[in-house]
Design a protein around this motif. Structure first.
Motif, PDB file in Angstrom:
ATOM      1  N   VAL A 167     -12.741   0.818 -39.436  1.00  0.00           N
ATOM      2  CA  VAL A 167     -12.584   1.170 -40.889  1.00  0.00           C
ATOM      3  C   VAL A 167     -12.606   2.711 -40.919  1.00  0.00           C
ATOM      4  N   THR A 168     -13.008   3.542 -40.067  1.00  0.00           N
ATOM      5  CA  THR A 168     -13.086   4.680 -40.125  1.00  0.00           C
ATOM      6  C   THR A 168     -13.139   5.540 -38.552  1.00  0.00           C
ATOM      7  N   ASP A 169     -12.393   6.738 -38.462  1.00  0.00           N
ATOM      8  CA  ASP A 169     -12.588   7.424 -37.190  1.00  0.00           C
ATOM      9  C   ASP A 169     -13.343   8.648 -37.342  1.00  0.00           C
ATOM     10  N   CYS A 170     -14.123   8.848 -38.407  1.00  0.00           N
ATOM     11  CA  CYS A 170     -15.008   9.946 -38.492  1.00  0.00           C
ATOM     12  C   CYS A 170     -15.902  10.101 -37.366  1.00  0.00           C
ATOM     13  N   PRO A 171     -16.591  11.188 -37.003  1.00  0.00           N
ATOM     14  CA  PRO A 171     -17.383  11.657 -35.936  1.00  0.00           C
ATOM     15  C   PRO A 171     -18.769  10.551 -36.068  1.00  0.00           C
ATOM     16  N   ALA A 172     -19.275  10.254 -34.924  1.00  0.00           N
ATOM     17  CA  ALA A 172     -20.370   9.096 -34.657  1.00  0.00           C
ATOM     18  C   ALA A 172     -21.326   9.798 -33.728  1.00  0.00           C
ATOM     19  N   ILE A 173     -22.590   9.738 -34.131  1.00  0.00           N
ATOM     20  CA  ILE A 173     -23.758  10.071 -33.200  1.00  0.00           C
ATOM     21  C   ILE A 173     -24.618   9.002 -33.165  1.00  0.00           C
ATOM     22  N   LEU A 174     -25.149   8.981 -31.627  1.00  0.00           N
ATOM     23  CA  LEU A 174     -26.053   7.780 -31.447  1.00  0.00           C
ATOM     24  C   LEU A 174     -27.562   8.510 -31.398  1.00  0.00           C
ATOM     25  N   ALA A 175     -28.456   7.930 -32.190  1.00  0.00           N
ATOM     26  CA  ALA A 175     -29.780   8.316 -32.206  1.00  0.00           C
ATOM     27  C   ALA A 175     -30.708   7.392 -31.572  1.00  0.00           C
ATOM     28  N   ILE A 176     -31.309   7.531 -30.321  1.00  0.00           N
ATOM     29  CA  ILE A 176     -32.185   6.598 -29.672  1.00  0.00           C
ATOM     30  C   ILE A 176     -33.561   7.237 -30.309  1.00  0.00           C
ATOM     31  N   ASN A 177     -34.103   6.454 -31.239  1.00  0.00           N
ATOM     32  CA  ASN A 177     -35.188   6.563 -31.963  1.00  0.00           C
ATOM     33  C   ASN A 177     -36.374   6.184 -31.415  1.00  0.00           C
ATOM     34  N   LYS A 178     -37.743   6.765 -31.904  1.00  0.00           N
ATOM     35  CA  LYS A 178     -38.922   6.291 -31.598  1.00  0.00           C
ATOM     36  C   LYS A 178     -39.235   6.879 -30.048  1.00  0.00           C
ATOM     37  N   SER A 179     -39.025   7.962 -29.808  1.00  0.00           N
ATOM     38  CA  SER A 179     -39.155   8.625 -28.448  1.00  0.00           C
ATOM     39  C   SER A 179     -40.729   8.885 -28.084  1.00  0.00           C
ATOM     40  N   ASP A 180     -41.385   8.825 -29.174  1.00  0.00           N
ATOM     41  CA  ASP A 180     -42.865   9.043 -29.187  1.00  0.00           C
ATOM     42  C   ASP A 180     -43.631   7.782 -28.617  1.00  0.00           C
ATOM     43  N   LEU A 181     -42.942   6.698 -28.529  1.00  0.00           N
ATOM     44  CA  LEU A 181     -43.445   5.382 -27.916  1.00  0.00           C
ATOM     45  C   LEU A 181     -43.001   5.031 -26.560  1.00  0.00           C
ATOM     46  N   LEU A 182     -43.315   4.477 -25.921  1.00  0.00           N
ATOM     47  CA  LEU A 182     -43.119   4.028 -24.493  1.00  0.00           C
ATOM     48  C   LEU A 182     -41.690   3.374 -24.667  1.00  0.00           C
ATOM     49  N   ALA A 183     -40.749   3.778 -23.789  1.00  0.00           N
ATOM     50  CA  ALA A 183     -39.649   3.109 -23.713  1.00  0.00           C
ATOM     51  C   ALA A 183     -39.698   1.766 -22.859  1.00  0.00           C
ATOM     52  N   THR A 184     -38.843   0.922 -23.455  1.00  0.00           N
ATOM     53  CA  THR A 184     -38.692  -0.385 -22.689  1.00  0.00           C
ATOM     54  C   THR A 184     -37.307  -0.413 -22.090  1.00  0.00           C
ATOM     55  N   TRP A 185     -36.535   0.608 -22.234  1.00  0.00           N
ATOM     56  CA  TRP A 185     -35.267   0.389 -21.489  1.00  0.00           C
ATOM     57  C   TRP A 185     -34.757   2.155 -21.500  1.00  0.00           C
ATOM     58  N   HIS A 186     -33.925   2.279 -20.656  1.00  0.00           N
ATOM     59  CA  HIS A 186     -33.467   3.752 -20.325  1.00  0.00           C
ATOM     60  C   HIS A 186     -31.809   3.745 -20.171  1.00  0.00           C
ATOM     61  N   LEU A 187     -31.203   4.820 -20.393  1.00  0.00           N
ATOM     62  CA  LEU A 187     -29.779   4.750 -20.246  1.00  0.00           C
ATOM     63  C   LEU A 187     -30.021   5.556 -18.694  1.00  0.00           C
ATOM     64  N   ASP A 188     -28.933   4.964 -17.939  1.00  0.00           N
ATOM     65  CA  ASP A 188     -28.958   5.907 -16.736  1.00  0.00           C
ATOM     66  C   ASP A 188     -27.807   6.814 -16.898  1.00  0.00           C
ATOM     67  N   ASP A 189     -27.540   8.118 -15.930  1.00  0.00           N
ATOM     68  CA  ASP A 189     -26.443   8.941 -16.155  1.00  0.00           C
ATOM     69  C   ASP A 189     -25.069   8.431 -16.364  1.00  0.00           C
ATOM     70  N   SER A 190     -24.801   7.049 -15.751  1.00  0.00           N
ATOM     71  CA  SER A 190     -23.404   6.705 -15.973  1.00  0.00           C
ATOM     72  C   SER A 190     -23.157   6.017 -17.257  1.00  0.00           C
ATOM     73  N   GLU A 191     -24.470   5.613 -17.749  1.00  0.00           N
ATOM     74  CA  GLU A 191     -24.366   4.718 -19.140  1.00  0.00           C
ATOM     75  C   GLU A 191     -24.275   5.982 -20.457  1.00  0.00           C
ATOM     76  N   TYR A 192     -25.043   7.108 -19.962  1.00  0.00           N
ATOM     77  CA  TYR A 192     -24.873   8.484 -20.844  1.00  0.00           C
ATOM     78  C   TYR A 192     -23.437   8.773 -20.921  1.00  0.00           C
ATOM     79  N   GLU A 193     -22.739   8.714 -19.710  1.00  0.00           N
ATOM     80  CA  GLU A 193     -21.386   8.959 -19.836  1.00  0.00           C
ATOM     81  C   GLU A 193     -20.684   8.087 -20.500  1.00  0.00           C
ATOM     82  N   ALA A 194     -20.756   6.681 -20.436  1.00  0.00           N
ATOM     83  CA  ALA A 194     -19.804   5.890 -20.942  1.00  0.00           C
ATOM     84  C   ALA A 194     -20.211   6.170 -22.620  1.00  0.00           C
ATOM     85  N   TYR A 195     -21.285   6.255 -22.934  1.00  0.00           N
ATOM     86  CA  TYR A 195     -21.684   6.555 -24.513  1.00  0.00           C
ATOM     87  C   TYR A 195     -20.915   7.857 -24.940  1.00  0.00           C
ATOM     88  N   GLN A 196     -20.791   8.942 -24.061  1.00  0.00           N
ATOM     89  CA  GLN A 196     -20.240  10.012 -24.591  1.00  0.00           C
ATOM     90  C   GLN A 196     -18.997   9.650 -24.983  1.00  0.00           C
TER      91      GLN A 196
END
Length: 171
Positions: A104-133
């Motif tokens: 429904v829209t092509d406006c800019p989108a941001i991904l916010a990975i929240n709760k960085s103060d807590l222990l992460a149960t998953w991480h994005l590796d470099d290739s996943e970050y590139e895919a999300y870019q």
């Protein structure tokens, strides 16, 4: 003054409301209050000698009981997909919501990975970050509790929207 509507989208309890509260009021509360429908807040930023009034549409979380409401995206200049780094399923849900929003829209989108103060149960590796870019204009690791990257995220989105508006005016 320039006014921009920004929608915060994501699964339930990823921290959308807490991010808005931290950004607008500079506070964090441990109390969990479910957003029903949409809650609208605003904050004015000064970006490149321009006053930008951000209208923040904090949407209720999407889950199996509550489906995505694309009507809220009408008129949005941008949106933020919020996910919780302590819950891997929230990333998959966030990507699903992003896919629906793109219908429904092509406006800019941001991904916010929240709760960085807590222990992460998953991480994005470099290739996943590139895919999300490719999917998102920007991405941030945030903490609504500590305020880490919250102001930067909203300011960066405002800057992006101003640049986009100026480019539209010159073309």
């Amino acid at each position: 003054m320039i006014q921009k509507k920004i929608c915060l989208l994501g699964a339930s309890s990823v921290g959308k409301t807490s991010l808005v509260k931290q950004f607008v009021e500079g506070i964090f509360s441990e109390k969990y209050l479910t957003t029903i429908g949409v809650k609208i807040d605003k904050k004015t930023l000064s970006i490149a000698n321009e006053q930008v009034n951000l209208l923040l549409w904090d949407m209720e979380g999407n889950d199996s009981y509550n489906v995505f409401q694309e009507k809220y995206l009408r008129g949005a200049a941008g949106y933020i997909i919020v996910v919780d780094q302590t819950r891997a399923s929230s990333l998959l849900e966030g990507i699903d919501i992003h896919t629906l929003a793109r219908q429904v829209t092509d406006c800019p989108a941001i991904l916010a990975i929240n709760k960085s103060d807590l222990l992460a149960t998953w991480h994005l590796d470099d290739s996943e970050y590139e895919a999300y870019q490719d999917l998102f204009a920007l991405h941030f690791l945030t903490s609504a509790k500590t305020g880490n990257n919250v102001e930067q995220m909203f300011s960066s989105l405002a800057e992006l929207l101003l640049k986009r508006e100026k480019n539209d005016l010159t073309t």
